[in-house]
Design a protein around this motif. Structure first.
Motif, PDB file in Angstrom:
ATOM      1  N   UNK A 191       0.845  -1.182   0.000  1.00 51.22           N
ATOM      2  CA  UNK A 191       0.000   0.000   0.000  1.00 51.22           C
ATOM      3  C   UNK A 191       0.883   1.235   0.000  1.00 51.22           C
ATOM      4  N   UNK A 192       0.405   2.317  -0.587  1.00 49.51           N
ATOM      5  CA  UNK A 192       1.209   3.538  -0.606  1.00 49.51           C
ATOM      6  C   UNK A 192       1.095   4.307   0.714  1.00 49.51           C
ATOM      7  N   UNK A 193       0.050   3.995   1.501  1.00 49.86           N
ATOM      8  CA  UNK A 193      -0.088   4.640   2.811  1.00 49.86           C
ATOM      9  C   UNK A 193       0.807   3.930   3.809  1.00 49.86           C
ATOM     10  N   UNK A 194       1.752   4.657   4.423  1.00 49.19           N
ATOM     11  CA  UNK A 194       2.636   3.996   5.392  1.00 49.19           C
ATOM     12  C   UNK A 194       1.865   3.417   6.580  1.00 49.19           C
ATOM     13  N   UNK A 195       2.394   2.323   7.104  1.00 48.66           N
ATOM     14  CA  UNK A 195       1.895   1.775   8.363  1.00 48.66           C
ATOM     15  C   UNK A 195       2.580   2.505   9.510  1.00 48.66           C
ATOM     16  N   UNK A 196       1.807   2.936  10.477  1.00 44.40           N
ATOM     17  CA  UNK A 196       2.353   3.608  11.655  1.00 44.40           C
ATOM     18  C   UNK A 196       2.661   2.552  12.721  1.00 44.40           C
ATOM     19  N   UNK A 224      15.386  -0.311   6.270  1.00 47.00           N
ATOM     20  CA  UNK A 224      15.170   0.194   4.900  1.00 47.00           C
ATOM     21  C   UNK A 224      13.780   0.759   4.644  1.00 47.00           C
ATOM     22  N   UNK A 225      12.730   0.058   5.122  1.00 48.81           N
ATOM     23  CA  UNK A 225      11.372   0.499   4.754  1.00 48.81           C
ATOM     24  C   UNK A 225      10.797   1.553   5.696  1.00 48.81           C
ATOM     25  N   UNK A 226      11.585   2.001   6.681  1.00 49.87           N
ATOM     26  CA  UNK A 226      11.159   3.124   7.532  1.00 49.87           C
ATOM     27  C   UNK A 226      11.405   4.413   6.758  1.00 49.87           C
ATOM     28  N   UNK A 227      10.338   5.201   6.570  1.00 48.77           N
ATOM     29  CA  UNK A 227      10.444   6.402   5.736  1.00 48.77           C
ATOM     30  C   UNK A 227      10.436   7.699   6.541  1.00 48.77           C
ATOM     31  N   UNK A 228       9.985   7.653   7.806  1.00 50.80           N
ATOM     32  CA  UNK A 228       9.926   8.864   8.619  1.00 50.80           C
ATOM     33  C   UNK A 228       9.881   8.483  10.093  1.00 50.80           C
ATOM     34  N   UNK A 229      10.245   9.458  10.927  1.00 55.91           N
ATOM     35  CA  UNK A 229      10.268   9.279  12.375  1.00 55.91           C
ATOM     36  C   UNK A 229       9.442  10.377  13.024  1.00 55.91           C
ATOM     37  N   UNK A 230       8.690  10.010  14.060  1.00 55.54           N
ATOM     38  CA  UNK A 230       7.927  10.990  14.823  1.00 55.54           C
ATOM     39  C   UNK A 230       8.277  10.806  16.304  1.00 55.54           C
ATOM     40  N   UNK A 234      19.107  10.605   8.076  1.00 52.40           N
ATOM     41  CA  UNK A 234      18.800  10.087   6.743  1.00 52.40           C
ATOM     42  C   UNK A 234      17.335  10.221   6.368  1.00 52.40           C
ATOM     43  N   UNK A 235      16.472  10.396   7.361  1.00 55.38           N
ATOM     44  CA  UNK A 235      15.025  10.351   7.123  1.00 55.38           C
ATOM     45  C   UNK A 235      14.346  11.541   7.792  1.00 55.38           C
ATOM     46  N   UNK A 236      13.276  12.060   7.183  1.00 56.17           N
ATOM     47  CA  UNK A 236      12.599  13.219   7.766  1.00 56.17           C
ATOM     48  C   UNK A 236      11.973  12.885   9.118  1.00 56.17           C
ATOM     49  N   UNK A 237      11.941  13.893   9.986  1.00 52.45           N
ATOM     50  CA  UNK A 237      11.390  13.642  11.311  1.00 52.45           C
ATOM     51  C   UNK A 237      10.471  14.771  11.749  1.00 52.45           C
ATOM     52  N   UNK A 238       9.580  14.416  12.637  1.00 52.99           N
ATOM     53  CA  UNK A 238       8.639  15.344  13.270  1.00 52.99           C
ATOM     54  C   UNK A 238       8.783  15.159  14.775  1.00 52.99           C
ATOM     55  N   UNK A 278       3.020  13.473   9.146  1.00 50.67           N
ATOM     56  CA  UNK A 278       4.149  12.690   8.658  1.00 50.67           C
ATOM     57  C   UNK A 278       3.708  11.643   7.643  1.00 50.67           C
ATOM     58  N   UNK A 279       2.598  10.978   7.933  1.00 49.87           N
ATOM     59  CA  UNK A 279       2.082   9.940   7.029  1.00 49.87           C
ATOM     60  C   UNK A 279       1.733  10.547   5.662  1.00 49.87           C
ATOM     61  N   UNK A 280       1.043  11.672   5.695  1.00 46.79           N
ATOM     62  CA  UNK A 280       0.635  12.301   4.435  1.00 46.79           C
ATOM     63  C   UNK A 280       1.823  12.807   3.634  1.00 46.79           C
ATOM     64  N   UNK A 281       2.845  13.287   4.345  1.00 45.01           N
ATOM     65  CA  UNK A 281       4.056  13.750   3.653  1.00 45.01           C
ATOM     66  C   UNK A 281       4.787  12.609   2.957  1.00 45.01           C
TER      67      UNK A 281
END
Length: 239
Positions: free
Chosen positions: A3-8, A82-88, A179-183, A234-237
């Motif tokens: 799915x294109x929507x990330x899993x939280x 690898x499949x982690x795209x963002x951090x909150x 390496x990855x965007x964060x909030x 973060x998910x939407x970004x």
């Protein structure tokens, strides 16, 4: 199916369990966001991060890792997956590579948490007992959850999960925020982590920061919508 929507993936911190995310989970699910909140073992940074990384790597598709408190240190290391795209980060520690919780905290005035820890021991196979800590029950409301109703806080204090004391000195083997965007959400009235620690670490990580005035360390319990809104950002970004 990818799915294109990330899993939280919600990672709780010390003195709490995954139930602390209940309100946040309900908010995210109402927006159709896939979410899981696994148990954080709380036995040591490398071991806990390896466990969370293993969970993330078995999810089909992108993952947004969310860490509360000590869970922030865990996602800082596990986020290299690898499949982690963002951090909150939610009222959390964002460590630098090679830095420990003790080092990060030591640069700032101590929070009330430090003088209200209770020590316990637990058995280690083939070795001497190890030390773990909880928050003294009488101090738990003011230190951890000052903006949560007293009857809820009483339950949270009884159900808290201890953190291995060694976790305070263990250093981070990676800093995934490089390496990855964060909030990051700063809890403005946090008595467990000095809010200045949260502000400093979030700024160093280049995170998009939201500050919730008057929020205690238990901000995910007391202000679940505001926490969920930042996660949604973060998910939407990343979608």
């Amino acid at each position: 199916m990818t799915t294109s929507t990330p899993t939280v993936v919600l990672v709780h911190g010390a003195f709490a369990d995954a139930a602390g995310w209940s309100g946040v989970i309900a908010e995210l699910q109402s927006d159709g966001i896939p979410v899981i909140a696994p148990p954080n073992p709380l036995r040591g940074l490398a071991a806990d991060a390896a466990y969370v990384a293993s969970i993330a790597s078995q999810i089909n598709g992108p993952v947004v890792l969310v860490g509360h408190s000590y869970g922030g240190a865990v996602i800082t290391v596990a986020g290299a997956t690898d499949n982690v795209v963002a951090l909150v980060y939610v009222a959390a520690y964002a460590l630098e590579e090679g830095e420990s919780l003790g080092e990060l905290q030591g640069s700032f005035p101590a929070s009330p948490l430090v003088s209200n820890l209770k020590q316990w021991t637990y058995p280690i196979a083939g070795g001497d007992p190890a030390v773990e800590v909880t928050i003294a029950e009488e101090a738990f409301p003011s230190v951890f959850a000052a903006d949560v109703p007293a009857e809820v806080t009483k339950v949270l204090a009884a159900a808290q999960r201890p953190l291995a004391a060694a976790a305070f000195e263990e250093t981070a083997s990676a800093a995934a925020w490089k390496l990855k965007p964060s909030w990051a959400l700063v809890a403005g009235a946090d008595n467990a982590i000095n809010p200045d620690v949260e502000r400093f670490a979030a700024k160093r990580a280049g995170a998009t920061v939201v500050e919730v005035e008057g929020a205690s360390h238990a901000v995910a319990v007391s202000r679940p919508k505001e926490v969920a809104d930042l996660i949604l950002e973060a998910v939407r970004a990343m979608s």
